[in-house]
Enzyme design. Sequence first.
Site, short mmCIF file in Angstrom:
data_model
loop_
_atom_site.label_atom_id
_atom_site.label_comp_id
_atom_site.label_asym_id
_atom_site.label_seq_id
_atom_site.Cartn_x
_atom_site.Cartn_y
_atom_site.Cartn_z
N GLU A 1 -11.24 -0.25 0.94
CA GLU A 1 -11.06 -0.68 -0.45
C GLU A 1 -12.42 -0.81 -1.11
O GLU A 1 -12.91 -1.91 -1.35
CB GLU A 1 -10.27 -1.98 -0.49
CG GLU A 1 -8.86 -1.83 0.05
CD GLU A 1 -8.07 -3.13 0.01
OE1 GLU A 1 -8.56 -4.13 -0.56
OE2 GLU A 1 -6.95 -3.14 0.54
N LYS B 1 0.85 -1.20 0.00
CA LYS B 1 0.00 0.00 0.00
C LYS B 1 0.88 1.25 0.00
O LYS B 1 2.03 1.23 0.45
CB LYS B 1 -0.91 0.02 1.23
CG LYS B 1 -1.87 -1.16 1.28
CD LYS B 1 -2.89 -1.10 0.18
CE LYS B 1 -3.90 -2.23 0.30
NZ LYS B 1 -4.98 -2.08 -0.65
N ASP C 1 -7.86 1.91 -3.74
CA ASP C 1 -7.41 0.69 -3.07
C ASP C 1 -5.92 0.66 -2.75
O ASP C 1 -5.48 -0.15 -1.95
CB ASP C 1 -7.74 -0.53 -3.93
CG ASP C 1 -9.24 -0.76 -4.07
OD1 ASP C 1 -10.02 0.01 -3.49
OD2 ASP C 1 -9.61 -1.73 -4.76
N HIS D 1 -43.48 1.39 9.92
CA HIS D 1 -43.89 0.02 10.20
C HIS D 1 -44.62 -0.56 9.01
O HIS D 1 -45.47 0.12 8.43
CB HIS D 1 -44.81 0.01 11.44
CG HIS D 1 -45.18 -1.35 11.88
ND1 HIS D 1 -44.29 -2.20 12.48
CD2 HIS D 1 -46.35 -2.02 11.79
CE1 HIS D 1 -44.90 -3.33 12.76
NE2 HIS D 1 -46.15 -3.26 12.35
#
Length: 184
Positions: free
Chosen positions: A29, A3, A22, A159
């Site tokens: 990522e 990285k 990434d 609901h």
Amino acid sequence: SGKILHDAAEQTTIPNIYAIGDVLSGKPELTPVAIRAGILLADRLFAGSTQLMDYTNVCTTVFTPLEYGCCGLSEDEALEQYGDAIEVYHQSFTPLEWTVPHREENFCYTKLICLKSDDERVLGYHFLGPNAGEVTQGFGIALQMKATKAQFDQLVGIHPTVAEVLTSLTVSKSSGQDASMAGC
């Protein structure tokens, strides 16, 4: 790790070289994260913006048959950062549409991780159940806006939806009470 190291503005250790997505060390990522970071970087470089990518409350979902979604800190991360200053509200539940085919009860689960010393500001949100991606995207904005547990409680739930359970969490882990939901 393979990285790239970077600062808060995604600049690498080499001036005028930036990295997003990434390849960044310690960042999610996720394609939408890279897209957003790229837009913000372009705006900083060419449009005079100073806005940085906020990696703190990035929503994510695992799209398995029973989806899992989260935003913010995990319980372990919150404990590491804040220790005993957190309170975790949680609930096991059964979606209403599962009651007709008599599926297993209390198979779904949600929790809010709150910082007691900051008016119970919600630090993390976790949801295991149907449509977790949709639910997580909707509640993610609440974490971005530093919502408190009281604000979640004040929201009137729709609901019957699975998301409404987040508007009525009353059992905290520290109470030791059973977090299984009864009824719909």
